[in-house]
Structures are given as structure tokens and as C-alpha cells.
Design an enzyme around this catalytic site. Structure first.
Site, PDB file in Angstrom:
ATOM      1  N   LYS A 123       0.820  -1.218   0.000  1.00 19.48           N
ATOM      2  CA  LYS A 123       0.000   0.000   0.000  1.00 19.48           C
ATOM      3  C   LYS A 123       0.846   1.258   0.000  1.00 19.48           C
ATOM      4  CE  LYS A 123      -4.437  -1.691   1.140  1.00 19.48           C
ATOM      5  NZ  LYS A 123      -5.711  -1.644   1.816  1.00 19.48           N
ATOM      6  N   LYS A 206      -4.668  -9.842  -6.694  1.00 22.63           N
ATOM      7  CA  LYS A 206      -5.882 -10.046  -5.910  1.00 22.63           C
ATOM      8  C   LYS A 206      -7.043  -9.220  -6.466  1.00 22.63           C
ATOM      9  CE  LYS A 206      -6.894  -7.906  -1.908  1.00 22.63           C
ATOM     10  NZ  LYS A 206      -6.991  -7.413  -0.536  1.00 22.63           N
ATOM     11  N   LYS A 209     -11.353  -4.098  -4.216  1.00 22.16           N
ATOM     12  CA  LYS A 209     -12.346  -3.038  -4.397  1.00 22.16           C
ATOM     13  C   LYS A 209     -11.687  -1.728  -4.779  1.00 22.16           C
ATOM     14  CE  LYS A 209     -12.927  -2.867   0.635  1.00 22.16           C
ATOM     15  NZ  LYS A 209     -13.723  -3.475   1.650  1.00 22.16           N
TER      16      LYS A 209
HETATM   17  P1  ATP Z   1      -8.616  -3.480  -0.804  1.00 23.30           P
HETATM   18  O1  ATP Z   1      -8.642  -4.487  -1.911  1.00 23.30           O
HETATM   19  O2  ATP Z   1      -9.076  -2.145  -1.186  1.00 23.30           O
HETATM   20  O3  ATP Z   1      -7.339  -3.505  -0.040  1.00 23.30           O
HETATM   21  P2  ATP Z   1     -10.228  -5.401   0.391  1.00 23.30           P
HETATM   22  O4  ATP Z   1     -11.229  -5.714  -0.655  1.00 23.30           O
HETATM   23  O5  ATP Z   1      -9.088  -6.332   0.650  1.00 23.30           O
HETATM   24  O6  ATP Z   1      -9.706  -3.939   0.218  1.00 23.30           O
HETATM   25  P3  ATP Z   1     -10.817  -5.482   3.199  1.00 23.30           P
HETATM   26  O7  ATP Z   1     -11.760  -4.758   4.037  1.00 23.30           O
HETATM   27  O8  ATP Z   1      -9.390  -5.165   3.413  1.00 23.30           O
HETATM   28  O9  ATP Z   1     -11.110  -5.233   1.698  1.00 23.30           O
HETATM   29  O10 ATP Z   1     -11.061  -7.052   3.318  1.00 23.30           O
HETATM   30  C1  ATP Z   1     -12.213  -7.626   3.889  1.00 23.30           C
HETATM   31  C2  ATP Z   1     -12.105  -9.137   3.883  1.00 23.30           C
HETATM   32  O11 ATP Z   1     -12.222  -9.640   2.562  1.00 23.30           O
HETATM   33  C3  ATP Z   1     -10.766  -9.689   4.427  1.00 23.30           C
HETATM   34  O12 ATP Z   1     -11.029 -10.838   5.221  1.00 23.30           O
HETATM   35  C4  ATP Z   1     -10.022 -10.059   3.187  1.00 23.30           C
HETATM   36  O13 ATP Z   1      -9.086 -11.097   3.415  1.00 23.30           O
HETATM   37  C5  ATP Z   1     -11.135 -10.521   2.285  1.00 23.30           C
HETATM   38  N1  ATP Z   1     -10.771 -10.362   0.875  1.00 23.30           N
HETATM   39  C6  ATP Z   1     -10.516  -9.198   0.233  1.00 23.30           C
HETATM   40  N2  ATP Z   1     -10.211  -9.406  -1.061  1.00 23.30           N
HETATM   41  C7  ATP Z   1     -10.260 -10.750  -1.251  1.00 23.30           C
HETATM   42  C8  ATP Z   1     -10.037 -11.609  -2.392  1.00 23.30           C
HETATM   43  N3  ATP Z   1      -9.707 -11.106  -3.553  1.00 23.30           N
HETATM   44  N4  ATP Z   1     -10.194 -12.943  -2.223  1.00 23.30           N
HETATM   45  C9  ATP Z   1     -10.558 -13.456  -1.034  1.00 23.30           C
HETATM   46  N5  ATP Z   1     -10.777 -12.714   0.072  1.00 23.30           N
HETATM   47  C10 ATP Z   1     -10.627 -11.380  -0.014  1.00 23.30           C
END
Ligand code: ATP
Ligand code: LTN
Length: 267
Positions: A123, A206, A209
Site C-alpha cells: 500500500k 488479488k 475493491k
Molecule cells: P482493498 O482491496 O481495497 O485492499 P479489500 O477488498 O481487501 O480492500 P478489506 O476490508 O481489506 O477489503 O477485506 C475484507 C475481507 O475480505 C478480508 O477478510 C479479506 O481477506 C477478504 N478479501 C478481500 N479481497 C479478497 C479476495 N480477492 N479474495 C478473497 N478474500 C478477499
């Protein structure tokens, strides 16, 4: 780092997890996190779920938008099957114990441990002199979220594994430094298909969002047509699907689509 100790039987099973209100939910959030949150609730275990707004402000958030996204995330939790009568659902900033314990953990965690966190490195990127101190301390606040409730199990996606290892190290060091058995050594719950959903545009990244390309992700608010179109356009390769899993080894894009299918079909 301190040696992890066994979870003592004195801590009753309790689930805690959190999601940041930093944008709309993706299929990755659903399969990696929300779906499992609901399963744990439906197993009758004590479940506590948190909208981690204090984590979201480690990077700039427009205040009005953050308020809106917090409400939308609460709606997303409920739409996915979280029942406020059976699970505790709240936003982090309403319970000051999180930041209070977070400060104590800032005195327990070591600079070396924090510097090894890959999410911070990703990040911050080349901008590490200019990011907030909060972004660096983020995992200590996450440990406080979990340990304020003495939670024993934390369902998350694969990307959070390192943060949960840090949570275990913080609990073990605190217990050891003060000669107590106060905090449980929390177990991550990362199992089955869908713990790491990848971008539809690049199977080595990954699904996120915060990715600038909307084509890279399925948003939980996308309609049926949009979802079908995004999958049809998703990156694959020229080969037909193999007979077994082994055949997907060096084919990240194809592997991702099979993984998503497996997670949705529960196979
Ligand atoms: P960003 O991608 O903006 O960093 P994020 O989508 O990872 O945000 P978080 O709030 O950080 O959002 O994550 C919420 C939950 O969703 C966490 O448990 C994270 O491990 C899970 N998660 C996020 N993206 C994925 C993915 N691509 N596959 C599986 N689990 C995910
Ligand atoms: N860092 C997590 C969000 C998070 C969390 C938590 C997850 C903050 N506090 C406590 C589980 C338990 C992320 O998904 N990026």
C-alpha cells in the site's frame, strides 16, 4: 519473535472479523470473508462482526462518502445473511476500547515485526515517507479489534494471514512480558476454495475493491447481465480445461475462474 503458545482451554470459542468501509463489496470479499461469517453464525457460534472505519481512515476518506459507505457495508452484511439478532454487528469507532488497546499494542509490537508486513509495503509502495503513521500501525489496531473480545477464531481471506500471525505474536508477547494468560492465541480460519479470488484482468493480482479497473472485479451490486459480461470477457488462455487440478498449475487466469466456480458451487 516470541514462541507461540497453545490456545488454553479457558477461552470460549468466539469469532471476530472485520471489513473496511473503503468502497463497494466484491466477490472476493464475499467468498473470502462474508460467506464464512454467515456459516459461522449459522453454526451457532458466538460471532462478532465489525465495520472497521478507524482502519479505513489510514488512507484519505471523504467524510460524507465514508458515512455512506459504512451504511452500505452494514447493508451488505445483512444482505449476505448476517442476522443482527444472532451476531453482533457494529462500527469500530463506536467502541473506544479498540483504539485504547491499540495504543497498548503499539508498545508491545516491535518495529521489526511491523516493517515486515507485506500489505503495508504494497500500500505504501514508493511513497513510504508520505503515508500516514496509522497505515504502519494498522496491524496493531487489528490485533486490538480481535483481542479486545478475546476472540479465538478469525475468518479472513488469504491476504490477511500475515496480520493474524502478528496478532498471535502480540498476544504471546503480552502474556509473556506480564506473566499472565490474559489473551488467547487466535486461530485464523482460512479454508476451502475462494480464500484468494484474483482479478479478472490479471490472475496474479488479488481482486480488489480499490483496483481502478471495474472490469477486474465483480461488485456485489452488479446486475446479472454485467456479471455475465465480465466473466465472458475475463482473461483466460488458449488451452482447454485440464482433467485435474495439477493441470492448472501455471495457468493463473484459468485457475482463478475454476476456483470461483468451485467456491460458488461448494465443490
Ligand atoms: P482493498 O482491496 O481495497 O485492499 P479489500 O477488498 O481487501 O480492500 P478489506 O476490508 O481489506 O477489503 O477485506 C475484507 C475481507 O475480505 C478480508 O477478510 C479479506 O481477506 C477478504 N478479501 C478481500 N479481497 C479478497 C479476495 N480477492 N479474495 C478473497 N478474500 C478477499
Ligand atoms: N485488515 C483487515 C480488516 C480488519 C480485520 C480486523 C479483519 C481490521 N480489523 C480484525 C479481521 C479481524 C482487512 O481485511 N484488510
Amino acid at each position: 519473535m516470541s514462541e507461540p503458545v497453545q490456545t488454553p482451554q479457558t477461552f470460549p470459542t468466539r469469532i471476530f472479523s472485520g471489513i473496511q468501509p473503503s468502497g463497494g463489496l466484491t466477490l472476493g470479499n464475499y467468498l473470502g470473508a462474508l460467506k464464512r461469517f454467515v456459516q459461522k453464525q449459522d453454526e451457532g457460534i458466538e460471532t462478532i462482526y465489525c465495520i472497521v472505519d478507524m482502519h479505513a481512515i489510514t488512507v484519505w476518506q471523504d467524510p460524507a462518502k465514508l458515512r455512506q459507505q459504512t451504511r452500505e457495508l452494514a447493508a451488505g452484511f445483512i444482505a449476505a445473511g448476517i442476522d443482527p439478532a444472532r451476531s453482533i454487528l457494529f462500527n469500530q469507532s463506536q467502541v473506544s476500547a479498540h483504539v485504547e488497546l491499540g495504543w497498548i499494542f503499539n508498545t508491545v509490537a516491535r518495529m521489526g515485526w511491523m516493517s515486515r508486513m507485506t500489505q503495508f509495503k504494497d500500500k505504501a509502495g514508493k511513497n513510504s515517507e508520505n503515508v500516514s503513521l496509522g497505515l504502519f500501525a494498522y496491524p496493531a489496531l487489528m490485533a486490538a479489534d480481535i483481542l479486545a473480545y478475546k476472540a479465538t477464531h478469525v475468518p479472513v481471506g488469504e491476504d490477511q494471514k500475515q496480520h493474524l500471525e502478528l496478532t498471535r505474536d502480540i498476544a504471546a508477547k503480552f502474556n509473556n512480558d506480564y506473566g499472565v494468560n490474559f489473551f488467547p492465541i487466535t486461530e485464523p480460519v482460512i479454508e476451502g476454495a475462494g480464500t484468494r479470488v484474483m482479478s479478472l484482468r490479471d490472475g496474479t493480482k488479488k481482486m480488489s475493491k480499490s483496483d481502478p479497473s471495474d472490469q477486474s472485479r465483480i461488485n456485489l451490486t452488479d446486475d446479472t447481465d454485467t456479471i455475465a459480461k465480465k466473466f465472458r470477457k475475463a482473461k483466460t488462455d488458449a488451452e482447454p480445461l485440464p482433467e485435474d487440478l495439477e493441470g492448472l498449475k501455471d495457468r493463473p487466469d484459468a485457475r482463478n475462474l475454476v476456483n470461483i466456480y468451485a467456491a460458488l458451487a461448494d465443490i
